[in-house]
Design a protein around this motif. Structure first.
Motif, PDB file in Angstrom:
ATOM      1  N   ALA A  76       9.084   3.706  11.113  1.00  0.00           N
ATOM      2  CA  ALA A  76      10.310   4.039  11.847  1.00  0.00           C
ATOM      3  C   ALA A  76      10.506   5.542  11.962  1.00  0.00           C
ATOM      4  N   ALA A  77       9.955   6.286  11.003  1.00  0.00           N
ATOM      5  CA  ALA A  77      10.065   7.749  11.034  1.00  0.00           C
ATOM      6  C   ALA A  77       8.896   8.396  11.748  1.00  0.00           C
ATOM      7  N   GLY A  78       7.956   7.569  12.227  1.00  0.00           N
ATOM      8  CA  GLY A  78       6.817   8.104  12.952  1.00  0.00           C
ATOM      9  C   GLY A  78       5.617   8.418  12.091  1.00  0.00           C
ATOM     10  N   TYR A  79       5.614   7.956  10.826  1.00  0.00           N
ATOM     11  CA  TYR A  79       4.489   8.208   9.932  1.00  0.00           C
ATOM     12  C   TYR A  79       3.619   6.958   9.813  1.00  0.00           C
ATOM     13  N   ALA A  80       2.370   7.157   9.447  1.00  0.00           N
ATOM     14  CA  ALA A  80       1.464   6.037   9.227  1.00  0.00           C
ATOM     15  C   ALA A  80       1.799   5.363   7.894  1.00  0.00           C
ATOM     16  N   PRO A  81       1.615   4.039   7.796  1.00  0.00           N
ATOM     17  CA  PRO A  81       1.847   3.347   6.514  1.00  0.00           C
ATOM     18  C   PRO A  81       0.897   3.874   5.439  1.00  0.00           C
ATOM     19  N   VAL A  82       1.333   3.836   4.200  1.00  0.00           N
ATOM     20  CA  VAL A  82       0.483   4.299   3.098  1.00  0.00           C
ATOM     21  C   VAL A  82       0.015   3.147   2.217  1.00  0.00           C
ATOM     22  N   TYR A  83       0.606   1.955   2.395  1.00  0.00           N
ATOM     23  CA  TYR A  83       0.231   0.809   1.571  1.00  0.00           C
ATOM     24  C   TYR A  83      -0.553  -0.198   2.406  1.00  0.00           C
ATOM     25  N   GLY A  84      -1.581  -0.777   1.801  1.00  0.00           N
ATOM     26  CA  GLY A  84      -2.361  -1.790   2.483  1.00  0.00           C
ATOM     27  C   GLY A  84      -1.622  -3.115   2.547  1.00  0.00           C
ATOM     28  N   GLU A  85      -2.017  -3.957   3.481  1.00  0.00           N
ATOM     29  CA  GLU A  85      -1.454  -5.312   3.606  1.00  0.00           C
ATOM     30  C   GLU A  85      -2.604  -6.253   3.941  1.00  0.00           C
ATOM     31  N   ARG A  86      -3.437  -6.539   2.939  1.00  0.00           N
ATOM     32  CA  ARG A  86      -4.631  -7.354   3.154  1.00  0.00           C
ATOM     33  C   ARG A  86      -4.373  -8.799   2.754  1.00  0.00           C
ATOM     34  N   ASP A  87      -5.048  -9.707   3.438  1.00  0.00           N
ATOM     35  CA  ASP A  87      -4.977 -11.121   3.082  1.00  0.00           C
ATOM     36  C   ASP A  87      -5.856 -11.366   1.860  1.00  0.00           C
ATOM     37  N   LEU A  88      -5.414 -12.259   0.978  1.00  0.00           N
ATOM     38  CA  LEU A  88      -6.197 -12.548  -0.223  1.00  0.00           C
ATOM     39  C   LEU A  88      -7.566 -13.134   0.097  1.00  0.00           C
ATOM     40  N   ASP A  89      -7.711 -13.713   1.302  1.00  0.00           N
ATOM     41  CA  ASP A  89      -9.001 -14.289   1.691  1.00  0.00           C
ATOM     42  C   ASP A  89      -9.974 -13.233   2.212  1.00  0.00           C
ATOM     43  N   ASP A  90      -9.503 -11.998   2.403  1.00  0.00           N
ATOM     44  CA  ASP A  90     -10.396 -10.935   2.862  1.00  0.00           C
ATOM     45  C   ASP A  90     -11.458 -10.656   1.805  1.00  0.00           C
ATOM     46  N   GLU A  91     -12.650 -10.316   2.268  1.00  0.00           N
ATOM     47  CA  GLU A  91     -13.767 -10.083   1.350  1.00  0.00           C
ATOM     48  C   GLU A  91     -13.466  -8.957   0.360  1.00  0.00           C
ATOM     49  N   GLU A  92     -12.775  -7.918   0.830  1.00  0.00           N
ATOM     50  CA  GLU A  92     -12.494  -6.795  -0.057  1.00  0.00           C
ATOM     51  C   GLU A  92     -11.470  -7.133  -1.133  1.00  0.00           C
ATOM     52  N   MET A  93     -10.815  -8.285  -0.994  1.00  0.00           N
ATOM     53  CA  MET A  93      -9.854  -8.728  -2.005  1.00  0.00           C
ATOM     54  C   MET A  93     -10.486  -9.683  -3.019  1.00  0.00           C
ATOM     55  N   ASP A  94     -11.803  -9.893  -2.921  1.00  0.00           N
ATOM     56  CA  ASP A  94     -12.489 -10.804  -3.847  1.00  0.00           C
ATOM     57  C   ASP A  94     -12.240 -10.445  -5.311  1.00  0.00           C
ATOM     58  N   PRO A  95     -12.296  -9.151  -5.717  1.00  0.00           N
ATOM     59  CA  PRO A  95     -12.036  -8.827  -7.125  1.00  0.00           C
ATOM     60  C   PRO A  95     -10.633  -9.226  -7.581  1.00  0.00           C
ATOM     61  N   VAL A  96      -9.647  -9.081  -6.680  1.00  0.00           N
ATOM     62  CA  VAL A  96      -8.279  -9.454  -7.020  1.00  0.00           C
ATOM     63  C   VAL A  96      -8.178 -10.953  -7.213  1.00  0.00           C
ATOM     64  N   ARG A  97      -8.765 -11.699  -6.263  1.00  0.00           N
ATOM     65  CA  ARG A  97      -8.707 -13.160  -6.356  1.00  0.00           C
ATOM     66  C   ARG A  97      -9.436 -13.659  -7.607  1.00  0.00           C
ATOM     67  N   THR A  98     -10.567 -13.059  -7.915  1.00  0.00           N
ATOM     68  CA  THR A  98     -11.304 -13.446  -9.113  1.00  0.00           C
ATOM     69  C   THR A  98     -10.472 -13.201 -10.365  1.00  0.00           C
ATOM     70  N   ALA A  99      -9.790 -12.054 -10.421  1.00  0.00           N
ATOM     71  CA  ALA A  99      -8.943 -11.744 -11.570  1.00  0.00           C
ATOM     72  C   ALA A  99      -7.803 -12.758 -11.707  1.00  0.00           C
ATOM     73  N   LEU A 100      -7.205 -13.131 -10.577  1.00  0.00           N
ATOM     74  CA  LEU A 100      -6.121 -14.120 -10.610  1.00  0.00           C
ATOM     75  C   LEU A 100      -6.622 -15.470 -11.109  1.00  0.00           C
ATOM     76  N   GLU A 101      -7.801 -15.859 -10.662  1.00  0.00           N
ATOM     77  CA  GLU A 101      -8.377 -17.133 -11.095  1.00  0.00           C
ATOM     78  C   GLU A 101      -8.675 -17.117 -12.594  1.00  0.00           C
ATOM     79  N   HIS A 102      -9.114 -15.963 -13.118  1.00  0.00           N
ATOM     80  CA  HIS A 102      -9.362 -15.839 -14.559  1.00  0.00           C
ATOM     81  C   HIS A 102      -8.056 -15.974 -15.348  1.00  0.00           C
ATOM     82  N   ILE A 103      -6.981 -15.395 -14.827  1.00  0.00           N
ATOM     83  CA  ILE A 103      -5.680 -15.492 -15.499  1.00  0.00           C
ATOM     84  C   ILE A 103      -5.241 -16.953 -15.581  1.00  0.00           C
ATOM     85  N   LEU A 104      -5.383 -17.686 -14.477  1.00  0.00           N
ATOM     86  CA  LEU A 104      -4.980 -19.090 -14.447  1.00  0.00           C
ATOM     87  C   LEU A 104      -5.837 -19.935 -15.378  1.00  0.00           C
ATOM     88  N   ALA A 105      -7.147 -19.712 -15.340  1.00  0.00           N
ATOM     89  CA  ALA A 105      -8.044 -20.480 -16.193  1.00  0.00           C
ATOM     90  C   ALA A 105      -7.780 -20.197 -17.668  1.00  0.00           C
TER      91      ALA A 105
END
Length: 269
Positions: A76-105
């Protein structure tokens, strides 16, 4: 040729004022907390002064603005976003998903689930799937499965939660708080939806002992008639720099008595 404008929504000032009012802070309160000039803050909110990206992020931090909405403020102020908004199914989010699965297990044989910002189920371990889906109507198990619908609808768990009056109050309070903090219209709509569920009681806080509300177990009866009692904890990723990860919460259920502990260990084999 069609030009696509940057989504400014009349600048960042009005958005900043909305968040300040949502947090029930005066301009003086926010200026004092963030250590900025009240005059400058007033100029920013009215559009008389253009805020820097650093100032917007600084004010957003003091207003506890969700990460996703901080990106909106920047745009709204004309600046680029600084935070990512990736889907958990994205390949680059594999480490995050793996960590979550380890927590659940690692929480087995006790149930644990991971929910997104609207209470929709992202992941669950085997114990949670066994306990929280048995006997539940099919329409509540259609994706996305929502924890509030599942817990409060009479075709879900509500009919088997022995202390449903106080537990439903707990869930409604949690949902109301999330809707207020996030400003998400979808959460506000969900709150209105679940409030209209049949047979749902709406006790006031005054109806219960405040000491008991500090530690509220869920007393669940299985479809086989076994009485179980749980308490739960909620954990979030406070240092996440991705909106998707920052909006996740892990709800872990623990046995509140020996009978529940023994039953869950027996089910696990």
């Amino acid at each position: 040729m069609t030009l696509t404008a940057t989504p400014r929504r009349h600048g960042a000032g009005p958005l900043l004022r909305e968040w300040r009012q949502r947090r029930r802070m005066s301009q003086l309160d926010l200026a004092s907390s963030a250590e900025v000039s009240p005059r400058h803050l007033s100029f920013v909110e009215t559009g008389r002064s253009a805020p820097s990206r650093e100032l917007l992020l600084h004010l957003a931090e003091h207003l506890d603005v969700p990460i996703r909405e901080r990106n909106t403020l920047l745009l709204a102020a004309g600046y680029a976003p600084v935070y990512g908004e990736r889907d958990l199914d994205d390949e680059e989010m594999d480490p995050v998903r793996t960590a979550l699965e380890h927590i659940l297990a690692g929480h087995e044989p006790y149930p644990a689930v991971i929910l997104d910002r609207r209470g929709d189920l992202v992941l669950a371990n085997g114990a949670a799937l066994r306990l929280f889906t048995e006997g539940v109507a099919d329409h509540l198990l259609e994706a996305p499965v929502n924890a509030y619908r599942l817990g409060l609808h009479p075709d879900g768990l509500a009919s088997r939660v022995r202390n449903v009056a106080v537990y439903s109050h707990h869930l409604l309070t949690r949902l109301r708080r999330e809707a207020a903090l996030s400003g998400d219209p979808a959460l506000a709509a969900l709150l209105e939806e679940v409030r209209g569920f049949p047979d749902l009681t709406h006790p006031s806080v005054a109806d219960h002992d405040p000491a008991q509300m500090l530690f509220l177990p869920m007393e669940l009866t299985t479809v086989d008639g076994v009485e179980l009692t749980f308490f739960s904890t909620l954990a979030t990723f406070g240092t996440a720099l991705d909106a998707t990860v920052a909006e996740l919460s892990i709800e872990s259920f623990f046995p509140a008595d020996d009978a529940t502990r023994r039953h869950l260990r027996t089910l696990a084999g």
